[in-house]
Design an enzyme around this catalytic site. Structure first.
Site, PDB file in Angstrom:
ATOM      1  CG  HIS A  72      -1.947  -0.961   1.263  1.00  0.00           C
ATOM      2  ND1 HIS A  72      -3.213  -0.698   0.817  1.00  0.00           N
ATOM      3  CD2 HIS A  72      -1.925  -2.245   1.643  1.00  0.00           C
ATOM      4  CE1 HIS A  72      -3.931  -1.798   0.924  1.00  0.00           C
ATOM      5  NE2 HIS A  72      -3.174  -2.751   1.420  1.00  0.00           N
ATOM      6  CE1 TYR A 200      -5.470   3.717   9.152  1.00  0.00           C
ATOM      7  CE2 TYR A 200      -6.141   3.334  11.425  1.00  0.00           C
ATOM      8  CZ  TYR A 200      -5.255   3.128  10.387  1.00  0.00           C
ATOM      9  OH  TYR A 200      -4.148   2.338  10.585  1.00  0.00           O
ATOM     10  N   PRO A 292      -4.072   0.036  18.888  1.00  0.00           N
ATOM     11  CG  PRO A 292      -5.788  -1.442  18.383  1.00  0.00           C
ATOM     12  CD  PRO A 292      -5.173  -0.699  19.514  1.00  0.00           C
ATOM     13  CE  LYS A 296       3.810   3.756  13.433  1.00  0.00           C
ATOM     14  NZ  LYS A 296       3.954   3.218  12.106  1.00  0.00           N
ATOM     15  CE1 TYR A 384      -1.316   4.150   9.968  1.00  0.00           C
ATOM     16  CE2 TYR A 384      -0.402   3.569   7.826  1.00  0.00           C
ATOM     17  CZ  TYR A 384      -1.303   3.331   8.854  1.00  0.00           C
ATOM     18  OH  TYR A 384      -2.162   2.264   8.778  1.00  0.00           O
TER      19      TYR A 384
END
Ligand code: RFL
Ligand code: PHB
Length: 393
Positions: A72, A200, A292, A296, A384
């Site tokens: 991704h 998200y 979560p 990570k 991220y």
């Protein structure tokens, strides 16, 4: 029994450490409380940082990941009534990440361990650490009704948040930092094609996440109250709630199916310092937990193991203890960056039952800023994606 490094816990941290040490010809024994099947069946992480993939690849553990993992470039964020936006990690920091289940990593690690005839003790009961402050520590446990002892140079505590290793550090030495969030995640795994992106969602009804394990396996989560019970959550109720938290076009694209796994996880941030004491070194969830939201936890377990294996290798090759002495400080620098990122994303994306109207407005404007500012997106992309591992000076 006797070995150089005794590893407590056969999760990803413990099995990866034993694999890297074996490649450096450093003998170890892994002691695991559960059965092999139990460890293999746990459904958890799914998103791997490029750094994690690199570490696995360098250690010959990425063949299946390279063929089956889904690469991704970024992730989407949506929030109620607003346009969704894409955090383009590839564009901003030239890194990608891979969707590949922790279950598959665990299988790959066990397969590699089988090939080298690794010593792993499963179903070890009442594992105890002895003399960790000394240079001659040992680990003992019950197996088939007998107490077995392992003499060892070092103990690696890779036994997760509920393990025993951390407790071997005296109370006056261990400093704990903790934040418990007032909600949990209800997760579902289903044999249906996922949405194309990891998404998200922040919604008045609560957070939701669309993720994946493979082109035919999807993973979804929704924020639920702390007292939520699995029995209350039939599949039908889950799907209806999930769809209600995504914009209509995404909700329509979600392919429902019967759940093959369903579980509730509480959300917590926790760090134990230091991550070493005498001959004991903690790695992974035994030393720290992140909610979560930032994906990570497993990635931190891998970076801890990278630093710890480098320090142990340096010690056995040169007799120099400097990297072992620095292990805790080095690992904690990366840990705290990810802990902060995970906390930030948790605050940004969830609905807190305690939030007042001011908190709500501030959160909306934070999201609006992130949606409209390329530099804010670049900053999030960098976090991220995960920070690089520290090279030796
Ligand atoms: P583990 O996996 O908990 O393994 C520890 C092992 O130690 C054993 N053990 C003992 N053995 C001997 N004696 C004892 N007294 C023992 N006590 C325990 C246990 O049986 C177990 O086998 O820790 P490890 O290896 O440090 O690995 C950490 C990761 O598992 C964890 O951080 C991730 O799963 C977190 N996580 C995620 N991480 C990511 O990087 N990306 C993600 O997308 C992601 N998603 C998640 C997650 C965790 C979740 N849950 C369930 C908390 C999603 C969820 C829902
Ligand atoms: C997952 O696929 O399980 C997953 C993805 C992203 C997260 C957490 C979990 O932030």
């Amino acid at each position: 029994m006797k070995t150089l490094v005794t590893i407590i816990g056969a999760g990803p941290a413990g099995m990866l450490l034993s694999e890297i040490l074996a490649r450096q010809k450093i003998d170890s024994i892994v002691v695991e409380r559960q059965s092999r099947d139990y460890v293999k069946s746990r459904i958890r992480a799914g998103v791997l940082e490029q750094t994690t993939v690199d570490v696995l690849r360098e250690n010959g553990l990425a063949d299946r990941l390279d063929s089956e993992g889904h690469v991704h470039d970024g992730m989407k964020i949506v929030w109620a009534g607003k346009e969704s936006f894409f955090i383009d990690v590839k564009k901003h920091v030239d890194k990608q990440f891979v969707a590949y289940g922790q279950t598959s990593i665990q299988e790959d690690l066990f397969a590699a361990a089988n090939r080298r005839d690794a010593r792993i003790v499963f179903n070890a009961e009442d594992v105890k650490l002895h003399d960790v402050q000394s240079k001659k520590p040992s680990v003992s446990f019950f197996s088939n009704g007998e107490r077995v002892s392992i003499e060892t140079d070092f103990i690696a505590g890779c036994d997760g948040f509920h393990g025993v290793s951390r407790q071997a550090i005296p109370h006056d030495v261990l400093k704990e930092y903790e934040k418990v969030y007032p909600f949990g995640w209800l997760g579902i795994l289903t044999e249906r094609p996922p949405l194309p992106d990891i998404v998200y969602a922040n919604h008045p009804r609560g957070f939701a996440l669309a993720s994946m394990r493979s082109p035919t396996l999807s993973r979804y989560y929704i924020q639920v109250p702390l007292d939520a019970q699995l029995v209350e959550w039939t599949d039908e109720r889950f799907w209806e709630e999930l769809r209600s938290r995504f914009p209509p076009e995404m909700a329509r694209a979600i392919v429902e199916g019967p759940s093959i796994e369903k579980s509730i996880a509480p959300l917590r941030s926790y760090v134990a310092e230091p991550m070493s004491y005498g001959s004991l070194f903690l790695a992974g969830d035994s030393a720290h937990i992140v909610p979560p939201t930032g994906a990570k936890g497993l990635n931190l377990a891998v970076s801890d193991v990278f630093y710890l294996s480098r320090a142990l290798t340096s010690f056995y090759k040169t007799g120099n203890e400097a990297l072992l002495d620095e292990y805790s400080a080095t690992a904690l620098r990366r840990v705290w960056h990810s802990v902060r990122t995970s906390w930030y994303l948790t605050n940004l994306l969830h609905r807190f039952p305690t939030a007042n109207q001011f908190d709500q407005k501030a959160q909306e404007y934070e999201l609006e800023f992130l949606r409209s500012s390329a530099s804010a997106q670049a900053a999030l992309a960098e976090q991220y994606a995960g920070l690089p591992l520290e090279e030796l000076k």
